[in-house]
Each structure stands twice: as structure tokens, then as C-alpha cells.
Design an enzyme around this catalytic site. Structure first.
Site, short mmCIF file in Angstrom:
data_model
loop_
_atom_site.label_atom_id
_atom_site.label_comp_id
_atom_site.label_asym_id
_atom_site.label_seq_id
_atom_site.Cartn_x
_atom_site.Cartn_y
_atom_site.Cartn_z
N ASP A 62 7.05 4.17 -6.49
CA ASP A 62 6.43 5.47 -6.79
C ASP A 62 6.82 6.60 -5.84
OD1 ASP A 62 5.11 4.09 -4.82
OD2 ASP A 62 3.09 4.58 -5.49
N GLU B 245 -5.00 9.20 -6.51
CA GLU B 245 -3.90 9.81 -7.25
C GLU B 245 -4.35 10.78 -8.34
OE1 GLU B 245 -2.29 6.68 -4.90
OE2 GLU B 245 -3.93 6.61 -6.38
N ARG C 262 -0.05 6.65 7.40
CA ARG C 262 -1.46 6.78 7.78
C ARG C 262 -1.64 7.18 9.24
NH1 ARG C 262 -4.94 2.36 4.28
NH2 ARG C 262 -3.33 1.81 2.76
N GLU D 50 3.11 1.74 5.77
CA GLU D 50 1.68 2.06 5.80
C GLU D 50 1.28 2.68 7.14
OE1 GLU D 50 -0.31 2.09 3.41
OE2 GLU D 50 0.46 0.74 1.88
#
Length: 655
Positions: A419, A555, A290, A286
Site C-alpha cells: 500500500d 485510513e 512511528r 514500523e
């Protein structure tokens, strides 16, 4: 006894000053001779001390001059870094327009007609030639002078030449990095795509995105400034890493939207307040996508060396996560102490997390010349490529950091924990100029595995969806996260992969749209279940009570952006417009900000959850703005690849 010796005779000395044709009037000649006499009267020790002091001061002055002169452009017209073999300037987007323009308007770019999907060749990027002729040099100097004049009127950072008209941005050359430089093979050079000097005013839909961003930013600025995330309902904030997560994640969005004032405030906070020397655990994945991704993207779009310096500092602090027996990184690392560890509940890492940091670490190595970032990330890619336990290219969700083997085998999904593994196979291949066939082949094999094991059609509308497989048993469960897949498939088809990938992308895009449309609020649930058997009065999409929340995720609009950009079909813009209107109707908080909601099926009481995720500003609104753009070359997909947090990074240029 001898008589005492007689005393030495007394000698008297007379000092006589002879002056030839000089009056005793304090003339310069007389003063010079007096100074020389005073110097000769000093002891040798005193003279040596004075000479040493003068030599020391001269050395300090020389070093200060060299330090001050190093950042400036070298005489031959190229930056000093380039002469020393460092990377050239990064690609830059035009800066937002001057303050006398309407602050609500974004950058100006001439409108272009949408183009149908066509297979394009390699990106046609422009780069400064190492040896330009005289005409090129004169034009470059003229642009640099024009930019310098405007920078004096703007609010750019010290040492940075910025033209807010968008004609040119000359970044301040990067100072010497403190870390050890690589003795590496030649890296791809940095290229600067040509961008139009003027941007068109935002159209009506883009202006609505700008208004939404300003409303969200107003809440963050008022109630959560410098903190990770806004809690808009309670007018407070929450901390995750304590690193201004929303602010850093939003830097490139503000630049792209043309929000000069907001960007300037955020840039000052990064310069003055963003410090990484603190005792705090961060999640490797993360924080990479980010913070590291956000800083690298801001550097590429603005040319501001501040962001690259912060990115390298942060990247160095993440490196202890890779110190495991298998080189598969731990999930968490303390950026102050350098101690890395797995989560408290397992010794495993998530496959998606360890395989979705490569774009950022590879780019950091390319910009800094420090090999260790790229080497550590690519070692993970090679290791996962060689593992057994896959099912026709599909990977399990977990991997052990000690053994380096997959764990919890037999469960395959394109949702959470797996994913972005598939996304980064394709995007690493594109970032590296499609040179690594292993990445392409692993991606193609995975797409065939999806078709073979996870694709089904729902009833009654025959929607194509991607389910999950658990120990041979199929589940008709699809996370909203899976809606990244239509855009990824379309991007692959654009780069020459099988044309039927685009057909599948269109079908899945329709499904993701229906996941939003069939909800009373027009917003998708976090998880949907699809009907496999026709039932009276039943819709295709069913939602369980625990799954009906919406976190403002990007998404669906991400894939809408790719499908519109690569096909020119304005239906995708219309679908995105509906979703933006739903966000405004059911998640907008009047005092500022947007809140995730707990119930997408109840338009009368959607139950705000009092949290605005950083990705709403970093991804969702950015993709909507780009989706509504009339300029199909704004952040061209032939020049940039977006990381999984929507931060654009340049595609590598030929060496």
C-alpha cells in the site's frame, strides 16, 4: 702528607628591611613586598608547578565559557548554528494556551470558511532572511523578549523559549551532533509557515475528539505508562519494542490538540526514560514511521531540540539494516547490538516496508546534515524504480535482500505489504518540491495500472472498489488499508496531477464510507469482499468471519480529512462524525482507553480484543481533529506532508 685544610670561615648574614616613609603597620605595600619575597624564596620547580596549575585552571575556565556561550543566540540576531552553516529553525506550530485557559480547549485559531478545491501554486512560506534590515531585527528581538517572559511562567524544557499564547516559539539551538557532518551540496533551507497568533476554541466536534483522546490517554497513563501499547480491558500493557510506542506516536497529536499538561508529562518521559541502547529487535518500517517520524514531527511543531537529538540517535541505530548485498534493507534490526536480519520465515523484505521510510530518512539528513540517511533510503527508491517485474506500474509484494529482485511475482494489491509504496511515491515528490520526475511518473503509471487491472464496480450500488490480481485472476477483496487511496489521489490532484484523479478519489471515498456504514456497528471490517453480481437481498459489502475485526485503523478518516480539506464538502465531516460516534459506542472501555473489536457485525457483542494500537492516538484521532477543524490552514497541505503514520513533516523550501 699535607696538613688538613683549614675550615672555611663562618659568614654571618644580616637581613635589613628598609622602609621609606612606611610604618610597620601591615600596610598593602608592605604585604605586596613580603609576598614577592616569599615568591622569590620558592625554588624554580615550585614556581613552575604553580604557574602550570594556574595556566590549566585558566584554560578550563575558557573552555567552560565557550561551551556555555555556544547555545545562545549570536549577537547579530541569528542563532549560532545558522552562523556556522547549520540549518535554520524548523517550522513551529503555536504552543497550547496558558494553563489559565480551559484545559479541555485546544489551540485558538480564527475560524475560516471552507474553500472549494482549487489548484494552488507552490507553498508560500516565510523564512528569516539572512540579512534583515534594522526594523526586522527590532521586531524579531521584541518577539523573542516577549516569548522569554512567558517561558519563565510556563513549563517548557530548560533552554527553550516558549510562548503558550501561540505567538512565537523560539527553539533552543541544537548542540553539536556527535556524528560526522556531510560535505554535501546545499540542502533546502527550513521554513516556518506563518501561523495565527491565537487559535480559536475547539468546536463541538473537535472537543469530542479531545475528550476521546483524554479518555484513551487516561487508560494508557494509568495502566501502561512508558510501555508500548495499552490493554484496556485487562488494565495492563503489551510490549513490542519496549520504547514507549504509544507515547512517542502521540506527541504531535497532543501538541496539535492543545493538551499542554499531557504533552509536558510525555516530554519529561522522553527526556528521562527513552533510551535506545537496549538489546531489542525492531521492525525497520514500523519503528521508522512511528518513532522516528513521531520524534521528527514533534521537533518541527515544538522546536524542542530534545526530539531531534533522540531522532538522530535512533536513526543511527537503524542504519545497519541497509548492510545487505543489494542495499535493500532487512526487515529487522537490533538497536543495541547493530545486528540486522530478515524475518525468521523468509529472506525477503516487504516492498511497502522498504519503500515507505524515505520521507523520514530524507528529513533526518536535512536536519542533521548527515548524508548517509538520505543516501541509503534513496538508493532503495532508485533500485525499485529500475526493476523489471512490474505490471503497468504495479509492484509485487516482496523483494529479496540478497538479489534485490522482486519475488512472488504475479500478485498485485494495494493492501497490506504494498500500500504505502504508492503513497510515498507521491509524497516524496511533494516533499522534494516536485523536482524528481521519476517519482511523479512512477506514481502516474501506477494509478493507470490500478484503473486498468484493479478497479471494478459492485452490485447493487455500483460502488467503485480496488480489488487484487493474482496470476491474472481478479479477486474482489479490498483491505481497509486501501482506504488511504482516496486521500492520496485527492492530494495529487491538488498538486496539478490529472483532474480525473479527484473524481476517482470521490468515488472511492464513498466506497470506504459504505464499508463502515453497512456494518451493524458502523465500523469497517479489516477486509471486505464486494459482490460483482446482483443477488437478491445482498449488500455490496460482504465480510468473512476471519475478516470482521476492527483495529481502530485511521485510513477512512485520513481520506475524509483530505477530501474535506481539498473540496470543502461538509459531507465528509458528517461521515467522520458518524465513525467517531461508533468508536465511542462500541470500542470505548469505561476504565480508560479504546479496544479493537473482533466482530463489527454484532453491536450487542462486538468482542473486545483488549488492545489499543498506538496509531489510534497517533493517527485516527489526529485526523478526526483536523477533519473537524474550521481552519483550513491548520497544518496546511501546502506546507506539510504527512507520513504514513500521520506525522506532519515540512515540504522542503527552495534553496
Amino acid at each position: 702528607m699535607y696538613p688538613p685544610a683549614p675550615p672555611a670561615p663562618r659568614r654571618d648574614f644580616i637581613s635589613v628591611t628598609l622602609s621609606l616613609d612606611q610604618r610597620d603597620d601591615g600596610s598593602k605595600t608592605r604585604r605586596r613586598r613580603s609576598c614577592w619575597r616569599a615568591w622569590k624564596q620558592l625554588s624554580r620547580l615550585q614556581r613552575n608547578a604553580i604557574l602550570s596549575a594556574l595556566a590549566f585552571l585558566l584554560s578550563c575556565g575558557l573552555l567552560s565559557y565557550l561551551s556555555a556561550a555556544d547555545p545562545w543566540t549570536a549577537p547579530n540576531g541569528r542563532p549560532a548554528e545558522e552562523q556556522k552553516g547549520r540549518p535554520a529553525h524548523p517550522p513551529v506550530l503555536p504552543a497550547p494556551r496558558k494553563a489559565d485557559a480551559d484545559p479541555g480547549q485546544g489551540p485558538r485559531l480564527p475560524p475560516q470558511k471552507p474553500q472549494r478545491h482549487v489548484r494552488r501554486g507552490p507553498p508560500n512560506l516565510q523564512i528569516r532572511a539572512p540579512h534583515r534590515d534594522a526594523e526586522d531585527r527590532r521586531q524579531e528581538d521584541g518577539r523573542r523578549d516577549e516569548a522569554a517572559d512567558e517561558a519563565r511562567q510556563g513549563e517548557g524544557p530548560p533552554g527553550t523559549v516558549v510562548s503558550w499564547r501561540g505567538a512565537v516559539i523560539e527553539p533552543e539551538p541544537r548542540p553539536q551532533a556527535p556524528s560526522r557532518k556531510a560535505e554535501a551540496p546545499a540542502r533546502p533551507s527550513l521554513q516556518a509557515p506563518r501561523i495565527q497568533n491565537q487559535r480559536a476554541s475547539p468546536n463541538e466536534r473537535q472537543q469530542a475528539v479531545i475528550d476521546a483522546f483524554r479518555h484513551a490517554w487516561a487508560g494508557y497513563r494509568a495502566f501502561a505508562w512508558g510501555h508500548d501499547e495499552l490493554k484496556p480491558v485487562s488494565k495492563s500493557f503489551s510490549e513490542w519494542f519496549g520504547l514507549g510506542l504509544t507515547l512517542v506516536d502521540s506527541l504531535d497529536t497532543m501538541w496539535i490538540l492543545g493538551l499542554k499538561k499531557e504533552f509536558g508529562e510525555a516530554r519529561r518521559w522522553v527526556s528521562e526514560k527513552l533510551q535506545f541502547q537496549k538489546d531489542v529487535d525492531v521492525n525497520l518500517f514500523e519503528s521508522t514511521i512511528r518513532i522516528l517520524g513521531g520524534l521528527l514531527s514533534a521537533y518541527h511543531l515544538t522546536g524542542d531540540a530534545l526530539f531531534l537529538q533522540k531522532a538522530e540517535d535512533f536513526g543511527n541505530r537503524l542504519m545497519p539494516a541497509f548492510r545487505t548485498p543489494s542495499k535493500i534493507p532487512y526487515s529487522d534490526v537490533n538497536i543495541g547490538t547493530g545486528v540486522a536480519h530478515p524475518p525468521w520465515w523468509t529472506s525477503d523484505s516487504t516492498v511497502a516496508e522498504v519503500t515507505s521510510i524515505q520521507l523520514e530518512f530524507r528529513e533526518l539528513s536535512r536536519l542533521t546534515g548527515v548524508k548517509k540517511f538520505q543516501e541509503a533510503a534513496e538508493e532503495v527508491t532508485r533500485h525499485v524504480h529500475s526493476l523489471s517485474g512490474k505490471k503497468d506500474g504495479l509492484v509485487p509484494m516482496f523483494i529479496n535482500t540478497h538479489s534485490g529482485l522482486f519475488t512472488h511475482g504475479g500478485v498485485f494489491t494495494l493492501g497490506a505489504r504494498a500500500d504505502s509504496y504508492y503513497e510515498y511515491l507521491l509524497k516524496q515528490w511533494i516533499q522534494g518540491r516536485r523536482q524528481d520526475a521519476r517519482l511523479r511518473d512512477d506514481y502516474l503509471e501506477a494509478v493507470e495500472g490500478i484503473r486498468r487491472h484493479l478497479l471494478r464496480r459492485s452490485e447493487p450500488s455500483k460502488l467503485t472498489f480496488v480489488g487484487e490480481l493474482a496470476h491474472g485472476r481478479f479477486s474482489a477483496k479490498m483491505d481497509h488499508l486501501v482506504c488511504f487511496l482516496p486521500g492520496t489521489l485527492a492530494l495529487g490532484a491538488h498538486y496539478g496531477l490529472p483532474a480525473d484523479h479527484m473524481d476517482l478519489a470521490r468515488e472511492l471515498m464513498e466506497t470506504c464510507y459504505q464499508m463502515n456504514r453497512q456494518m451493524a456497528t458502523g465500523l469497517s471490517p479489516e477486509i471486505a469482499h464486494f459482490n460483482l453480481h446482483a443477488q437478491k437481498d445482498q449488500k455490496d459489502v460482504q465480510v468473512k468471519p476471519a475478516d470482521r475485526h476492527n483495529l481502530l485503523r485511521p485510513e477512512t478518516v485520513e481520506s475524509l480529512f483530505y477530501l474535506y480539506r481539498l473540496t470543502g464538502d461538509r459531507t465528509y465531516q458528517d461521515w467522520g462524525w458518524e465513525i467517531l460516534q461508533s468508536f465511542n459506542a462500541y470500542t470505548r472501555v469505561p476504565s480508560g482507553g479504546y479496544s479493537s473489536i473482533s466482530n463489527v457485525q454484532d453491536p450487542h457483542n462486538p468482542q473486545p480484543r483488549d488492545k489499543m494500537e498506538s496509531f489510534f492516538l497517533g493517527e485516527t484521532l489526529k485526523y478526526l481533529f483536523l477533519l473537524f477543524s474550521d481552519d483550513m490552514e491548520l497544518l496546511s497541505l501546502d506546507s506539510y506532508v504527512f507520513n504514513t503514520e500521520a506525522h506532519p513533516l515540512p515540504i522542503w523550501a527552495p534553496v
